[in-house]
Scaffold this motif. Structure first.
Motif, PDB file in Angstrom:
ATOM      1  N   MET A  32       0.766  -1.076   0.105  1.00 61.93           N
ATOM      2  CA  MET A  32       0.048  -0.075  -0.006  1.00 61.93           C
ATOM      3  C   MET A  32       0.799   1.426  -0.075  1.00 61.93           C
ATOM      4  SD  MET A  32      -3.256  -0.833   2.640  1.00 61.93           S
ATOM      5  CE  MET A  32      -2.059  -1.497   3.925  1.00 61.93           C
ATOM      6  N   TYR A  62      -1.067  11.903   1.068  1.00 64.41           N
ATOM      7  CA  TYR A  62      -1.545  12.976   2.216  1.00 64.41           C
ATOM      8  C   TYR A  62      -1.518  14.411   1.305  1.00 64.41           C
ATOM      9  CZ  TYR A  62      -1.347   9.408   5.875  1.00 64.41           C
ATOM     10  OH  TYR A  62      -1.364   8.243   6.692  1.00 64.41           O
ATOM     11  N   SER A 121      -2.094  19.670  10.162  1.00 64.49           N
ATOM     12  CA  SER A 121      -1.785  18.565  10.269  1.00 64.49           C
ATOM     13  C   SER A 121      -1.735  17.819   8.951  1.00 64.49           C
ATOM     14  CB  SER A 121      -2.700  17.750  11.258  1.00 64.49           C
ATOM     15  OG  SER A 121      -2.186  16.430  11.281  1.00 64.49           O
ATOM     16  N   LEU A 122      -1.840  16.621   8.611  1.00 61.69           N
ATOM     17  CA  LEU A 122      -1.678  15.962   7.429  1.00 61.69           C
ATOM     18  C   LEU A 122      -3.157  15.088   7.597  1.00 61.69           C
ATOM     19  CD1 LEU A 122       1.509  15.505   8.583  1.00 61.69           C
ATOM     20  CD2 LEU A 122       1.433  14.033   6.803  1.00 61.69           C
ATOM     21  N   LEU A 171      -5.289  12.600   5.082  1.00 62.84           N
ATOM     22  CA  LEU A 171      -5.204  11.256   4.224  1.00 62.84           C
ATOM     23  C   LEU A 171      -6.341  11.425   3.026  1.00 62.84           C
ATOM     24  CD1 LEU A 171      -3.961   8.400   3.585  1.00 62.84           C
ATOM     25  CD2 LEU A 171      -5.702   7.517   4.761  1.00 62.84           C
ATOM     26  N   LEU A 212       2.101  14.834   0.081  1.00 61.47           N
ATOM     27  CA  LEU A 212       3.037  13.675   0.549  1.00 61.47           C
ATOM     28  C   LEU A 212       2.442  12.191   0.101  1.00 61.47           C
ATOM     29  CD1 LEU A 212       2.905  15.979   3.393  1.00 61.47           C
ATOM     30  CD2 LEU A 212       5.159  15.023   3.020  1.00 61.47           C
ATOM     31  N   ASN A 257      11.035  -1.544  12.132  1.00 61.86           N
ATOM     32  CA  ASN A 257      10.593  -0.153  12.006  1.00 61.86           C
ATOM     33  C   ASN A 257       9.494  -0.233  11.555  1.00 61.86           C
ATOM     34  OD1 ASN A 257      10.426   2.285  11.861  1.00 61.86           O
ATOM     35  ND2 ASN A 257      11.815   2.769  10.136  1.00 61.86           N
ATOM     36  N   TYR A 258       8.308  -0.020  12.534  1.00 64.78           N
ATOM     37  CA  TYR A 258       6.926   0.179  12.149  1.00 64.78           C
ATOM     38  C   TYR A 258       6.607   1.755  11.698  1.00 64.78           C
ATOM     39  CZ  TYR A 258       7.039  -4.503  14.277  1.00 64.78           C
ATOM     40  OH  TYR A 258       7.024  -5.954  14.665  1.00 64.78           O
ATOM     41  N   GLY A 259       7.214   2.436  11.753  1.00 66.20           N
ATOM     42  CA  GLY A 259       6.948   3.796  11.204  1.00 66.20           C
ATOM     43  C   GLY A 259       6.844   3.998   9.823  1.00 66.20           C
ATOM     44  N   TYR A 260       5.925   4.738   9.506  1.00 66.34           N
ATOM     45  CA  TYR A 260       5.864   5.202   8.203  1.00 66.34           C
ATOM     46  C   TYR A 260       6.701   6.214   7.636  1.00 66.34           C
ATOM     47  CZ  TYR A 260       1.199   3.076   8.232  1.00 66.34           C
ATOM     48  OH  TYR A 260       0.189   2.121   8.496  1.00 66.34           O
ATOM     49  N   PHE A 282       7.863   8.806   4.838  1.00 57.32           N
ATOM     50  CA  PHE A 282       7.130   9.882   3.907  1.00 57.32           C
ATOM     51  C   PHE A 282       8.129  10.304   2.637  1.00 57.32           C
ATOM     52  CE2 PHE A 282       3.326  10.929   5.811  1.00 57.32           C
ATOM     53  CZ  PHE A 282       3.316  10.127   7.054  1.00 57.32           C
ATOM     54  N   GLY A 283       7.572  10.740   1.474  1.00 54.99           N
ATOM     55  CA  GLY A 283       8.377  11.336   0.773  1.00 54.99           C
ATOM     56  C   GLY A 283       8.667  12.979   0.936  1.00 54.99           C
ATOM     57  N   SER A 284       9.428  13.293   0.141  1.00 49.00           N
ATOM     58  CA  SER A 284       9.774  14.872   0.616  1.00 49.00           C
ATOM     59  C   SER A 284       8.812  15.659   0.402  1.00 49.00           C
ATOM     60  CB  SER A 284      10.997  15.240  -0.087  1.00 49.00           C
ATOM     61  OG  SER A 284      10.891  15.037  -1.566  1.00 49.00           O
ATOM     62  N   GLN A 289       2.123   6.244  17.343  1.00 52.99           N
ATOM     63  CA  GLN A 289       3.449   6.554  16.909  1.00 52.99           C
ATOM     64  C   GLN A 289       3.716   8.366  17.053  1.00 52.99           C
ATOM     65  OE1 GLN A 289       3.661   5.194  12.816  1.00 52.99           O
ATOM     66  NE2 GLN A 289       3.617   3.142  13.478  1.00 52.99           N
ATOM     67  N   TYR A 319       5.918  11.350  15.242  1.00 55.35           N
ATOM     68  CA  TYR A 319       6.906  11.940  14.135  1.00 55.35           C
ATOM     69  C   TYR A 319       7.191  13.610  14.389  1.00 55.35           C
ATOM     70  CZ  TYR A 319       4.824   7.993  11.493  1.00 55.35           C
ATOM     71  OH  TYR A 319       4.536   6.913  11.136  1.00 55.35           O
ATOM     72  N   HIS A 348       9.480  16.961   5.736  1.00 58.96           N
ATOM     73  CA  HIS A 348       8.571  15.799   5.754  1.00 58.96           C
ATOM     74  C   HIS A 348       8.566  15.151   7.266  1.00 58.96           C
ATOM     75  CE1 HIS A 348      12.103  13.956   4.358  1.00 58.96           C
ATOM     76  NE2 HIS A 348      11.444  12.630   5.043  1.00 58.96           N
ATOM     77  N   PHE A 403       9.517   9.620  11.251  1.00 60.71           N
ATOM     78  CA  PHE A 403       9.240   8.759  12.572  1.00 60.71           C
ATOM     79  C   PHE A 403       9.987   8.709  13.500  1.00 60.71           C
ATOM     80  CE2 PHE A 403       7.186   5.088  14.542  1.00 60.71           C
ATOM     81  CZ  PHE A 403       8.302   4.047  14.639  1.00 60.71           C
ATOM     82  N   PHE A 450       4.122  15.421  15.892  1.00 64.90           N
ATOM     83  CA  PHE A 450       2.715  14.986  15.537  1.00 64.90           C
ATOM     84  C   PHE A 450       2.873  13.749  16.032  1.00 64.90           C
ATOM     85  CE2 PHE A 450       1.041  17.684  12.553  1.00 64.90           C
ATOM     86  CZ  PHE A 450       2.061  18.120  11.746  1.00 64.90           C
ATOM     87  N   GLY A 460      -2.377  13.512  14.697  1.00 65.68           N
ATOM     88  CA  GLY A 460      -2.985  14.671  15.635  1.00 65.68           C
ATOM     89  C   GLY A 460      -2.700  15.909  15.163  1.00 65.68           C
TER      90      GLY A 460
END
Lengths: 115, 112
Positions: free
Chosen positions: A31, A35, A42-43, A45, A92, A101-104, A106-108, B33, B35, B42, B45, B88, B103
């Motif tokens: 997937m 965003y 904030s971001l 989706l 983004l 590493n479960y974090g997402y 991001f592109g720049s 999480q 960030y 950008h 994490f 965030f 958030g």
């Protein structure tokens, strides 16, 4: 973690035109997420892009305005169609982390200004 | 709908002072999480918390997950100018697959 190449980094576009943003990932991912981040906000989706199926859009976002392509497991595009100044924002792409590493990641980002 | 609120929205501190941002969810979270987004950058994490009451540390940063798994905090000890940015939290409700909610963010300014 994955490395994402996003382009363009910024653009200034005329209202009524369309812009396609590209994201290339250095590994295969199921997937990809798109965003929008309005200045100082904030971001939010926009949609989730799955390879081989139509993207899933969040409330307030429609395919006609934000068509998404996902031709393979490493690439996706988001088009902002028929732009108006209200579309001025940062867009983004993102992928979920893998392994420990479960974090997402991001592109720049693409900073879009519609005039 | 799902909401993840953060306070404060903005924080200005003198270099060397501590800083805390609080994240509150309207629903119970499976995990949360954090960030950091530098100005013009950008989100990057920082950490994930999963267990009720969990506390994790990264050098001067301390992250906590509330007992009820509806709130979290990030505390920075002795801020430095490199800490400038927006922090965030991102909350993952139960039974929503990969869906999560960012958030509202806390923008930190550190005055040298």
């Amino acid at each position: 973690s994955a490395v994402i190449s996003q382009k363009p980094s910024r653009d200034i576009c005329q209202r009524g035109t369309s812009l396609t943003i590209q994201c290339q990932v250095d590994s295969q991912v199921t997937m990809m997420f798109w965003y929008r981040q309005q200045p100082g906000q904030s971001l939010t989706l926009i949609a989730t892009a799955n390879q081989g199926s139509e993207a899933t859009y969040e409330s307030g976002f429609v395919i006609d305005k934000f068509p998404i392509s996902r031709p393979n497991l490493t690439f996706s595009t988001l088009t902002v169609s028929n732009m108006s100044p209200e579309d001025s924002s940062i867009y983004l792409c993102s992928v979920a982390g893998q392994g420990h590493n479960y974090g997402y990641t991001f592109g720049s980002g693409t900073r879009l200004t519609v005039v | 709908g799902q909401q993840v609120m953060q306070i404060p929205q903005y924080q200005h501190v003198q270099e060397g002072e501590d800083f805390t941002t609080y994240c509150n969810s309207s629903t119970t979270l499976s995990n949360i999480q954090w960030y950091k987004q530098r100005p013009g950058g950008h989100p990057v994490f920082l950490i994930q918390l999963v267990k009720s009451g969990e506390v994790k540390k990264q050098k001067r940063l301390t992250f906590q997950f509330g007992e009820a798994k509806k709130n979290s905090s990030l505390h920075i000890t002795a801020t430095q100018t490199t800490d400038v940015g927006t922090y965030f939290c991102a909350g993952f409700p139960y039974n929503t697959g990969n869906q999560f909610y960012f958030g509202t963010g806390t923008s930190l300014t550190v005055i040298p």
